[in-house]
Motif scaffolding. Structure first.
Motif, PDB file in Angstrom:
ATOM      1  N   TRP A 187       6.044  -3.553  -2.055  1.00  0.00           N
ATOM      2  CA  TRP A 187       5.778  -4.981  -1.809  1.00  0.00           C
ATOM      3  C   TRP A 187       7.016  -5.673  -1.257  1.00  0.00           C
ATOM      4  O   TRP A 187       6.940  -6.429  -0.281  1.00  0.00           O
ATOM      5  CB  TRP A 187       5.339  -5.637  -3.118  1.00  0.00           C
ATOM      6  CG  TRP A 187       5.330  -7.146  -3.057  1.00  0.00           C
ATOM      7  CD1 TRP A 187       4.361  -7.943  -2.531  1.00  0.00           C
ATOM      8  CD2 TRP A 187       6.364  -8.021  -3.520  1.00  0.00           C
ATOM      9  NE1 TRP A 187       4.725  -9.270  -2.636  1.00  0.00           N
ATOM     10  CE2 TRP A 187       5.946  -9.348  -3.247  1.00  0.00           C
ATOM     11  CE3 TRP A 187       7.595  -7.819  -4.154  1.00  0.00           C
ATOM     12  CZ2 TRP A 187       6.725 -10.454  -3.583  1.00  0.00           C
ATOM     13  CZ3 TRP A 187       8.369  -8.925  -4.487  1.00  0.00           C
ATOM     14  CH2 TRP A 187       7.934 -10.217  -4.204  1.00  0.00           C
ATOM     15  N   LEU A 188       8.176  -5.407  -1.862  1.00  0.00           N
ATOM     16  CA  LEU A 188       9.415  -6.064  -1.444  1.00  0.00           C
ATOM     17  C   LEU A 188       9.780  -5.705  -0.010  1.00  0.00           C
ATOM     18  O   LEU A 188      10.287  -6.548   0.746  1.00  0.00           O
ATOM     19  CB  LEU A 188      10.544  -5.661  -2.396  1.00  0.00           C
ATOM     20  CG  LEU A 188      11.911  -6.323  -2.181  1.00  0.00           C
ATOM     21  CD1 LEU A 188      11.822  -7.824  -2.434  1.00  0.00           C
ATOM     22  CD2 LEU A 188      12.963  -5.689  -3.093  1.00  0.00           C
ATOM     23  N   SER A 189       9.520  -4.462   0.393  1.00  0.00           N
ATOM     24  CA  SER A 189       9.911  -4.012   1.727  1.00  0.00           C
ATOM     25  C   SER A 189       9.188  -4.767   2.833  1.00  0.00           C
ATOM     26  O   SER A 189       9.667  -4.814   3.967  1.00  0.00           O
ATOM     27  CB  SER A 189       9.651  -2.511   1.871  1.00  0.00           C
ATOM     28  OG  SER A 189       8.264  -2.238   2.010  1.00  0.00           O
ATOM     29  N   GLN A 190       8.040  -5.344   2.508  1.00  0.00           N
ATOM     30  CA  GLN A 190       7.305  -6.099   3.515  1.00  0.00           C
ATOM     31  C   GLN A 190       8.050  -7.367   3.911  1.00  0.00           C
ATOM     32  O   GLN A 190       7.836  -7.907   4.996  1.00  0.00           O
ATOM     33  CB  GLN A 190       5.914  -6.454   2.978  1.00  0.00           C
ATOM     34  CG  GLN A 190       4.899  -6.835   4.044  1.00  0.00           C
ATOM     35  CD  GLN A 190       4.511  -5.665   4.944  1.00  0.00           C
ATOM     36  OE1 GLN A 190       4.535  -4.516   4.522  1.00  0.00           O
ATOM     37  NE2 GLN A 190       4.161  -5.956   6.182  1.00  0.00           N
ATOM     38  N   TYR A 191       8.951  -7.822   3.053  1.00  0.00           N
ATOM     39  CA  TYR A 191       9.638  -9.099   3.270  1.00  0.00           C
ATOM     40  C   TYR A 191      11.121  -8.937   3.599  1.00  0.00           C
ATOM     41  O   TYR A 191      11.659  -9.704   4.400  1.00  0.00           O
ATOM     42  CB  TYR A 191       9.482  -9.982   2.030  1.00  0.00           C
ATOM     43  CG  TYR A 191       8.030 -10.239   1.694  1.00  0.00           C
ATOM     44  CD1 TYR A 191       7.302 -11.208   2.389  1.00  0.00           C
ATOM     45  CD2 TYR A 191       7.372  -9.485   0.735  1.00  0.00           C
ATOM     46  CE1 TYR A 191       5.962 -11.426   2.110  1.00  0.00           C
ATOM     47  CE2 TYR A 191       6.029  -9.688   0.448  1.00  0.00           C
ATOM     48  CZ  TYR A 191       5.335 -10.660   1.140  1.00  0.00           C
ATOM     49  OH  TYR A 191       3.999 -10.861   0.869  1.00  0.00           O
ATOM     50  N   ILE A 192      11.799  -7.958   3.008  1.00  0.00           N
ATOM     51  CA  ILE A 192      13.232  -7.813   3.281  1.00  0.00           C
ATOM     52  C   ILE A 192      13.543  -6.561   4.093  1.00  0.00           C
ATOM     53  O   ILE A 192      14.707  -6.293   4.380  1.00  0.00           O
ATOM     54  CB  ILE A 192      14.056  -7.802   1.976  1.00  0.00           C
ATOM     55  CG1 ILE A 192      13.818  -6.511   1.188  1.00  0.00           C
ATOM     56  CG2 ILE A 192      13.741  -9.019   1.115  1.00  0.00           C
ATOM     57  CD1 ILE A 192      14.766  -6.337   0.010  1.00  0.00           C
ATOM     58  N   GLY A 193      12.538  -5.812   4.479  1.00  0.00           N
ATOM     59  CA  GLY A 193      12.747  -4.638   5.312  1.00  0.00           C
ATOM     60  C   GLY A 193      12.713  -3.341   4.526  1.00  0.00           C
ATOM     61  O   GLY A 193      12.940  -3.320   3.310  1.00  0.00           O
ATOM     62  N   ALA A 195       0.830  -1.205   0.000  1.00  0.00           N
ATOM     63  CA  ALA A 195       0.000   0.000   0.000  1.00  0.00           C
ATOM     64  C   ALA A 195       0.863   1.253   0.000  1.00  0.00           C
ATOM     65  O   ALA A 195       0.527   2.252  -0.642  1.00  0.00           O
ATOM     66  CB  ALA A 195      -0.925  -0.001   1.217  1.00  0.00           C
ATOM     67  N   SER A 196       1.980   1.227   0.708  1.00  0.00           N
ATOM     68  CA  SER A 196       2.891   2.361   0.743  1.00  0.00           C
ATOM     69  C   SER A 196       3.438   2.663  -0.645  1.00  0.00           C
ATOM     70  O   SER A 196       3.470   3.822  -1.083  1.00  0.00           O
ATOM     71  CB  SER A 196       4.045   2.079   1.707  1.00  0.00           C
ATOM     72  OG  SER A 196       5.040   3.074   1.631  1.00  0.00           O
ATOM     73  N   GLY A 197       3.873   1.614  -1.346  1.00  0.00           N
ATOM     74  CA  GLY A 197       4.419   1.805  -2.678  1.00  0.00           C
ATOM     75  C   GLY A 197       3.398   2.367  -3.643  1.00  0.00           C
ATOM     76  O   GLY A 197       3.678   3.308  -4.395  1.00  0.00           O
ATOM     77  N   PHE A 198       2.188   1.819  -3.610  1.00  0.00           N
ATOM     78  CA  PHE A 198       1.146   2.286  -4.516  1.00  0.00           C
ATOM     79  C   PHE A 198       0.715   3.702  -4.148  1.00  0.00           C
ATOM     80  O   PHE A 198       0.454   4.531  -5.028  1.00  0.00           O
ATOM     81  CB  PHE A 198      -0.051   1.342  -4.474  1.00  0.00           C
ATOM     82  CG  PHE A 198      -1.055   1.593  -5.572  1.00  0.00           C
ATOM     83  CD1 PHE A 198      -0.822   1.135  -6.853  1.00  0.00           C
ATOM     84  CD2 PHE A 198      -2.218   2.303  -5.322  1.00  0.00           C
ATOM     85  CE1 PHE A 198      -1.731   1.373  -7.870  1.00  0.00           C
ATOM     86  CE2 PHE A 198      -3.137   2.546  -6.331  1.00  0.00           C
ATOM     87  CZ  PHE A 198      -2.890   2.080  -7.609  1.00  0.00           C
ATOM     88  N   LEU A 199       0.656   3.984  -2.842  1.00  0.00           N
ATOM     89  CA  LEU A 199       0.291   5.327  -2.394  1.00  0.00           C
ATOM     90  C   LEU A 199       1.291   6.365  -2.893  1.00  0.00           C
ATOM     91  O   LEU A 199       0.908   7.382  -3.473  1.00  0.00           O
ATOM     92  CB  LEU A 199       0.229   5.374  -0.871  1.00  0.00           C
ATOM     93  CG  LEU A 199       0.098   6.776  -0.252  1.00  0.00           C
ATOM     94  CD1 LEU A 199      -1.263   7.375  -0.557  1.00  0.00           C
ATOM     95  CD2 LEU A 199       0.350   6.735   1.246  1.00  0.00           C
ATOM     96  N   GLN A 200       2.571   6.111  -2.674  1.00  0.00           N
ATOM     97  CA  GLN A 200       3.582   7.092  -3.064  1.00  0.00           C
ATOM     98  C   GLN A 200       3.583   7.320  -4.560  1.00  0.00           C
ATOM     99  O   GLN A 200       3.858   8.429  -5.030  1.00  0.00           O
ATOM    100  CB  GLN A 200       4.972   6.635  -2.599  1.00  0.00           C
ATOM    101  CG  GLN A 200       6.067   7.640  -2.858  1.00  0.00           C
ATOM    102  CD  GLN A 200       5.828   8.971  -2.154  1.00  0.00           C
ATOM    103  OE1 GLN A 200       5.252   9.019  -1.068  1.00  0.00           O
ATOM    104  NE2 GLN A 200       6.276  10.067  -2.764  1.00  0.00           N
ATOM    105  N   GLU A 201       3.247   6.280  -5.324  1.00  0.00           N
ATOM    106  CA  GLU A 201       3.260   6.446  -6.776  1.00  0.00           C
ATOM    107  C   GLU A 201       2.024   7.161  -7.295  1.00  0.00           C
ATOM    108  O   GLU A 201       1.876   7.333  -8.511  1.00  0.00           O
ATOM    109  CB  GLU A 201       3.465   5.102  -7.460  1.00  0.00           C
ATOM    110  CG  GLU A 201       4.837   4.528  -7.218  1.00  0.00           C
ATOM    111  CD  GLU A 201       5.918   5.593  -7.039  1.00  0.00           C
ATOM    112  OE1 GLU A 201       6.105   6.415  -7.962  1.00  0.00           O
ATOM    113  OE2 GLU A 201       6.574   5.625  -5.986  1.00  0.00           O
ATOM    114  N   GLY A 202       1.152   7.585  -6.393  1.00  0.00           N
ATOM    115  CA  GLY A 202       0.152   8.558  -6.786  1.00  0.00           C
ATOM    116  C   GLY A 202       0.855   9.811  -7.301  1.00  0.00           C
ATOM    117  O   GLY A 202       0.342  10.522  -8.175  1.00  0.00           O
TER     118      GLY A 202
END
Length: 500
Positions: free
Chosen positions: A309-315, A160-167
């Motif tokens: 998405w990636l940050s949810q798994y590798i930080g 959600a963070s990634g999609f939000l910022q790419e607004g």
């Protein structure tokens, strides 16, 4: 043994072992959760459309006001300078009174000022409107991010963070499309872009009016009503807690501003003067420069969503470092080609890295912030970083006037500003700075900040209260030698939570 901050780039396994699958979490979201997230995303998209209206209109504004590129970019600088004022004002209103109405009035103010910018007749009038507009724009990001993220489950917040910022990138893309297809056909010319942006902001405000207040604030307000606290009492508590937060987290505040200074230099240094760089230094037509901008923003959207998405798994921090490293690798492709296809490929790749790193920022700032102030703290840090980096377009314009190159235009050599070299050097230096600052910083991966007290509740600034399994509020006390704070938060980097 590796340094502490290197060993802590990856989130601890125990913070993720009970996480539900992402698709399961997304499938369980309610309509209200989806709608609140969309309203936050749309508000941030509007902010980008409004801001990049100037970047895409530099050439037209030069003709309209008979000014140089350096003079026109003053409008960009002034907007960025005043955004910190808006972040403070609207962030405080949001943390004190709720997410809904501060965001609504913030969007309405933006719509009015953007509309007015389309009617100005002189350059001083334009500068004045864009300065005031900076105040309106400054509040959007913190309010949009808190509205969008605090109502979602922890497992969905990275994506959600990634999609939000790419607004932000979507807004830039939409502005470019409007500039490409509407502006040339509209009798009003460049003004049509500003008027269209105004209408979209007003639409976003209408969407937010139709949606309820954030559930987090409804619970907090209900708890205060039960205690018999009046509005005046809550305001006094809020002011006291704000002072206590600043005393306790002053080092974290400084760190957040440094981080956001680097990030804002990355984005504004690679975007604000980009269309001008293509037309002036590479001899690309205005139409193709706009198309290249659109392609670059497609890369930004892809990078931001992937990184979130990636940050949810590798930080969060490791994801940022990887994508900033990609920026360094792609700088030659960004500045060396002279053909449209090569420059468009460079734009896609560099923005994949820039906005990929940026895609992690909404959740990284929300998780590291004092939880009761997750609208004010991230918003002000973001916009103070904007203020420090506000002169990036003017720095590039001034440096380009001193660092020149020769291109062949219609078979004739032409001496032009070498914006390619200027931007390559600037982005390379800033990328190195961002990597260092990210490594030494904190990370509270998986923080349950939605369970914290609101800023108008006593004790909100001291220790973030959490909700236990029975739903009762309890005060969390952390041990200074414990790497886990009891609610899934972990320390990372040199600036641990206790130190910051």
């Amino acid at each position: 043994m590796a340094p502490y901050f290197f060993r802590n780039l990856l989130p601890k396994r125990e913070t993720r072992q009970h996480a539900r699958p992402l698709l399961t979490v997304l499938g369980e979201l309610t309509f209200t959760q989806w709608a609140l997230y969309f309203s936050g995303w749309l508000a941030w998209t509007c902010d980008a459309i409004d801001f990049f209206s100037v970047s895409l209109s530099v050439t037209n504004l030069q003709t309209q006001f008979n000014r140089s590129t350096h003079d026109i970019t003053t409008a960009i600088t002034l907007t960025l300078l005043f955004r910190s004022v808006g972040a403070v004002v609207f962030g405080i209103l949001s943390d004190r009174f709720g997410r809904k109405w501060p965001l609504v009035w913030n969007l309405v103010l933006d719509a009015i000022l953007e509309l007015g910018a389309g009617f100005v007749q002189t350059f001083p009038q334009f500068l004045a409107l864009r300065s005031l507009f900076g105040i309106g724009m400054g509040g959007i990001w913190g309010l949009a991010a808190s509205t969008a993220l605090e109502n979602l489950p922890v497992e969905a917040r990275g994506l959600a963070s990634g999609f939000l910022q790419e607004g932000y990138a979507v807004g830039y893309l939409l502005a470019a499309v409007i500039n490409l297809f509407l502006v040339p056909k509209a009798k009003a010319g460049w003004r049509a872009l500003f008027w269209t942006a105004s209408g979209i902001s007003l639409f976003a405000a209408g969407i937010r009016v139709l949606l309820p207040e954030s559930e987090v604030f409804l619970r907090a307000k209900a708890a205060e009503v039960e205690k018999g606290h009046t509005t005046t009492q809550k305001t006094k508590i809020f002011m006291k807690e704000t002072k206590d937060m600043l005393k306790k987290h002053w080092l974290l505040c400084i760190y957040a501003v440094l981080l956001m200074t680097g990030f804002n230099f990355l984005s504004h240094g690679s975007q604000d003067l980009y269309p001008t760089y293509l037309t002036v230094s590479k001899g690309i037509s205005t139409h193709n420069a706009t198309v290249a901008t659109i392609i670059g923003n497609c890369g930004a959207i892809a990078g931001g969503i992937f990184a979130g998405w990636l940050s949810q798994y590798i930080g969060r921090r490791l994801t940022i470092i990887i994508h900033v490293a990609l920026i360094g690798a792609f700088i030659p492709l960004w500045i060396l080609p002279s053909t449209f296809s090569g420059l468009a490929a460079g734009a896609f790749c560099i923005q994949f890295g820039v906005q990929g790193a940026w895609g992690v920022i909404p959740i990284q700032l929300a998780e590291m912030s004092p939880p009761a102030f997750r609208a004010t703290f991230p918003g002000v840090a973001y916009q103070l970083g904007n203020m420090v980096s506000s002169a990036s377009a003017q720095i590039e314009a001034t440096a380009g006037e001193h660092l020149r190159t020769t291109i062949i235009e219609n078979g004739v050599p032409k001496n032009v500003p070498d914006y390619a070299t200027v931007q390559g050097i600037l982005i390379g230096v800033v990328a190195a700075f961002v990597v260092i600052v990210t490594i030494i910083g904190p990370e509270n991966h998986g923080s349950h900040f939605e369970k914290a007290k609101a800023a108008f509740e006593e004790g909100a600034a001291v220790e973030g209260p959490v909700v236990d399994d029975s739903g009762e509020r309890v005060l969390r006390n952390r041990s200074s030698d414990d790497d886990d704070d009891g609610s899934g938060n972990e320390k990372g980097g040199v600036l641990s939570d206790e130190k910051a």
